[in-house]
Scaffold this active site. Structure first.
Site, PDB file in Angstrom:
ATOM      1  N   TYR A  13       2.441   0.520   9.541  1.00 41.06           N
ATOM      2  CA  TYR A  13       2.010   1.488   8.513  1.00 41.06           C
ATOM      3  C   TYR A  13       1.017   0.931   7.503  1.00 41.06           C
ATOM      4  CZ  TYR A  13       6.677   2.752  10.238  1.00 41.06           C
ATOM      5  OH  TYR A  13       7.771   2.962  11.033  1.00 41.06           O
ATOM      6  N   HIS A  14       0.066   0.113   7.965  1.00 31.96           N
ATOM      7  CA  HIS A  14      -0.886  -0.495   7.033  1.00 31.96           C
ATOM      8  C   HIS A  14      -2.347  -0.317   7.477  1.00 31.96           C
ATOM      9  CE1 HIS A  14       2.646  -3.483   6.187  1.00 31.96           C
ATOM     10  NE2 HIS A  14       2.803  -2.347   5.532  1.00 31.96           N
ATOM     11  N   PRO A  15      -2.819   0.880   7.774  1.00 29.17           N
ATOM     12  CA  PRO A  15      -4.235   1.038   8.174  1.00 29.17           C
ATOM     13  C   PRO A  15      -5.170   0.772   6.995  1.00 29.17           C
ATOM     14  CG  PRO A  15      -3.213   3.184   7.888  1.00 29.17           C
ATOM     15  CD  PRO A  15      -2.113   2.174   7.759  1.00 29.17           C
TER      16      PRO A  15
END
Length: 529
Positions: A466-468
Site C-alpha cells: 500500500y505504498h504507491p
C-alpha cells in the site's frame, strides 16, 4: 473566489488546508471526492479490518495484470474519505532512512536532504514519549505507543533478536535497523488520521470551505496559468476559482490522472485517448513504484488471544468492543501490524533493504478472504525496488479509474531480494519465542523450500503493501513533473503535493513522509506569497 484550491482531502490535502488557513486572510477550498470521516470503523483502530474486508471508504482500485505475478491483478486500496489513506491504513508511523532524503537532494532537488526535511517531521509530530533529538512534541499529528499490544507482538520481537537481529524501540531514531514494536498514529485509543490532526479541529474557520463528494474532473487554465478546478458533485458539474494556486493532492494514482485529463502529460498518449494536449509533459504517470510484499500465514488454533474467527474470538471481540466504548483500551485498539522491523536480505547489505510487519491474525488476500481460526502472519516487503511502472488513462471519461501498472518484480534483483527476505522472515518465525506454541505455516507457502519454489510462491501471492509513489516525480530532468518547489514544470499556479512527487520511494511506510512533504509545501507557498 479562493486563494488556494486543494484537490484531495487526504494526508497531504488535510495538512495544506489546515496549515494555510492558520492565516485568517487566506481563503482555501478543499475538494474531496469521498465523504466525511464519520464512520466508527475509521476511528476505532481495529475497524481497519472491516474496512479492508468490505473495501469501505476506498476507490476499489486494482492493477493491470502483472506479468511477473502470473498475470494477476493486484489490489490498490486508496482512501476515498477525508483523511484519505490515513483514514484506512494500519497507522504505522515510519519516516524512512535518512539517506532516502539525501538521495532525493542528490537527484537535483535542493532543500530535500535529511537535514532539510527533519524539521518538518518534528513540526508535524506530537510524540507522546516526549520531544528529543529525533522527535517533536506539540504538532498536530499524534504519535503514540500502542495502548494494549498483544503479547505475541513482543514475542515476535524476541524471536527477531533470537534470529540475530538487534532490538530497536525507535525505528525513527538514530538508526532504523532492528526489530520491535511500531509506534502508531493514535490518540486516546483512536486512529489519529491527518484529517483528525490538521483538518477536523478547524472546520469552523470562516476562511476554509470543505466540499465532500466532489470529484475533480479538470484543472482550469488561462493560458499557462492554473486558475481553478472543475468538479462533479451529485450529478452537477461546477467550477471553483483560485487567485493564487491550485494544489493537486489526489495521490500517486489520481494526481497524474487529473493532470492527463486536463491535457498535461505524454502527448502521444493523450492524443490516443482523445484529449487535446495543453502541455506535453512526458513524465506524468511514469516512475510509479511501490513496495512489493509477500505474507507467510501460520495457523495456531489454540492461541485464542490472537485475532481469529471462532466462538472464543467472537467473545473476545464483544468484550473488546465494550472496553473500547468505555475507556478506549483493549483488543480493539490494535492496528494488527503491531510489530515488525527493518533487516538486511544478506549480511553484506550496507543498510536494511527489507521491512517486516507482524500481524496478530491470519491475513489472506489483504483480509478480504474469510479465514476461520486463530493464527498470525508475517509480511516481508522490499524497501528499494528497482522495477518501475506507470499510471495511464483508461479513457477520456473523468469518472473512469486510471490504469495502474506498478510492474512489480520486473527487475530480477527485486525477485532475488524478495526470495532472501522470505527466508529471513521464516527464520524469525521459527525461533523458540514463537515456535514453542506449535503454529504451522499454511500449505500455500509451507512447501516452498528451494529458491525456485519460493520464487513460485512469490509470483503467486505477492502484492502491494500500500505504498504507491513517484508518478509525478520531482526533479530537473525531462521525465520529471515538478521542480524542487513542487511546481509543475512549464506551468504557473499549479503544484503537486503528495506521495506522487517522491523521486524514489522511502524505506518504510509512506504516510509520515507524505505529511512531511505537505508541511514543507506550506512554507514554500508562504514564501511565494
Amino acid at each position: 473566489m479562493f486563494d488556494y484550491i486543494v484537490i484531495g482531502g487526504g494526508s497531504a490535502g488535510s495538512v495544506l488546508a489546515g496549515r494555510l488557513t492558520e492565516d485568517p486572510t487566506v481563503r482555501v477550498c478543499l475538494l474531496e471526492a469521498g465523504p466525511a470521516d464519520s464512520s466508527v470503523f475509521i476511528h476505532c483502530p481495529a475497524g481497519l479490518a472491516v474496512m479492508a474486508k468490505f473495501e469501505l471508504n476506498g476507490w476499489g482500485q486494482n492493477t493491470t495484470p502483472q506479468p511477473a505475478l502470473n498475470n494477476r491483478r493486484g489490489f490498490q486500496p486508496r482512501g476515498k474519505v477525508l483523511g484519505g489513506s490515513s483514514s484506512i491504513n494500519a497507522m504505522v508511523y515510519i519516516r524512512g532512512q535518512h539517506a532516502d532524503y539525501d538521495h532525493w537532494a542528490a537527484q537535483g532537488n535542493p532543500g530535500w536532504g535529511w537535514d532539510d526535511v527533519k524539521p518538518y517531521f518534528l513540526r508535524a509530530e506530537n510524540n507522546e514519549r516526549g520531544a528529543d533529538a529525533w522527535h517533536g512534541q506539540g504538532g498536530p499529528f499524534n504519535v503514540a505507543d500502542l495502548r494494549s499490544p498483544n503479547r505475541f507482538s513482543h514475542l515476535f520481537a524476541k524471536a527477531g533478536v533470537q534470529a540475530g537481529h538487534p532490538h530497536n524501540d525507535d525505528f525513527n531514531g538514530a538508526t532504523q535497523e532492528g526489530v520491535g514494536l511500531y509506534q502508531v498514529t493514535h490518540k486516546n485509543g483512536e486512529r489519529h488520521s491527518a484529517a483528525k490532526g490538521y483538518l477536523t479541529p478547524h472546520l469552523g474557520r470562516p476562511n476554509l470551505q470543505v466540499i465532500t463528494g466532489a470529484r475533480a474532473t479538470r484543472i482550469l487554465f488561462e493560458g499557462r496559468r492554473a486558475v481553478g478546478v472543475e468538479y462533479r458533485q451529485g450529478g452537477r458539474v461546477q467550477q471553483v476559482k483560485a487567485r493564487r494556486e491550485v494544489l493537486l493532492s489526489a495521490g500517486a494514482l489520481l494526481s497524474p490522472q487529473l493532470l492527463m485529463l486536463s491535457g498535461i502529460g505524454p502527448g502521444a498518449h493523450l492524443q490516443q485517448i482523445g484529449i487535446p494536449v495543453m502541455h506535453n509533459l512526458p513524465g506524468v504517470g511514469a516512475n510509479l513504484h511501490d513496495h512489493p510484499d509477500v505474507v507467510q500465514v501460520l495457523d495456531a488454533p489454540n492461541l485464542k488471544d490472537l485475532f481469529g474467527l471462532s466462538l472464543a474470538g467472537m467473545v473476545s471481540a464483544l468484550r473488546g468492543m465494550a472496553e473500547w466504548r468505555r475507556q478506549r483500551t483493549g483488543l480493539l485498539t490494535t492496528n494488527f501490524a503491531e510489530a515488525g522491523g527493518f533487516i538486511k536480505s544478506t549480511p553484506g547489505e550496507p543498510v536494511p533493504d527489507l521491512q517486516l510487519h507482524f500481524v496478530i491474525g491470519k491475513l489472506v488476500d489483504h483480509g478480504r478472504k474469510t479465514v476461520f481460526g486463530h493464527g498470525y502472519s508475517g509480511h516481508v516487503c522490499l524497501l528499494q525496488p528497482k522495477s518501475r511502472g506507470s499510471v495511464t488513462l483508461a479513457s477520456s471519461d473523468p469518472m473512469a479509474l486510471p490504469l495502474v501498472d506498478p510492474n512489480f518484480l520486473a527487475d530480477e534483483d527485486d525477485m532475488r531480494r524478495m526470495v532472501q527476505g522470505f527466508k529471513r522472515l521464516r527464520e524469525i518465525l521459527a525461533q523458540p519465542a514463537l515456535a514453542q506454541f506449535g503454529a504451522r505455516e499454511l500449505p500455500a507457502t509451507a512447501g516452498a523450500q528451494t529458491d525456485a519454489e519460493i520464487e513460485a510462491v512469490i509470483r503467486q501471492y505477492a502484492d502491494t503493501i500500500y505504498h504507491p509513489v513517484g508518478s509525478c516525480r520531482m526533479g530537473p530532468g525531462p521525465l520529471d513533473v515538478v521542480d524542487a518547489d513542487l511546481r509543475v514544470h512549464g506551468l504557473d499556479g499549479l503544484r503537486v503535493v503528495d506521495a506522487s512527487v517522491m523521486p524514489r520511494i522511502v524505506s518504510g511506510n509512506t504516510n509520515a513522509p507524505t505529511v512531511m512533504i505537505a508541511e514543507k509545501a506550506v512554507d514554500l507557498l508562504r514564501a511565494a506569497a
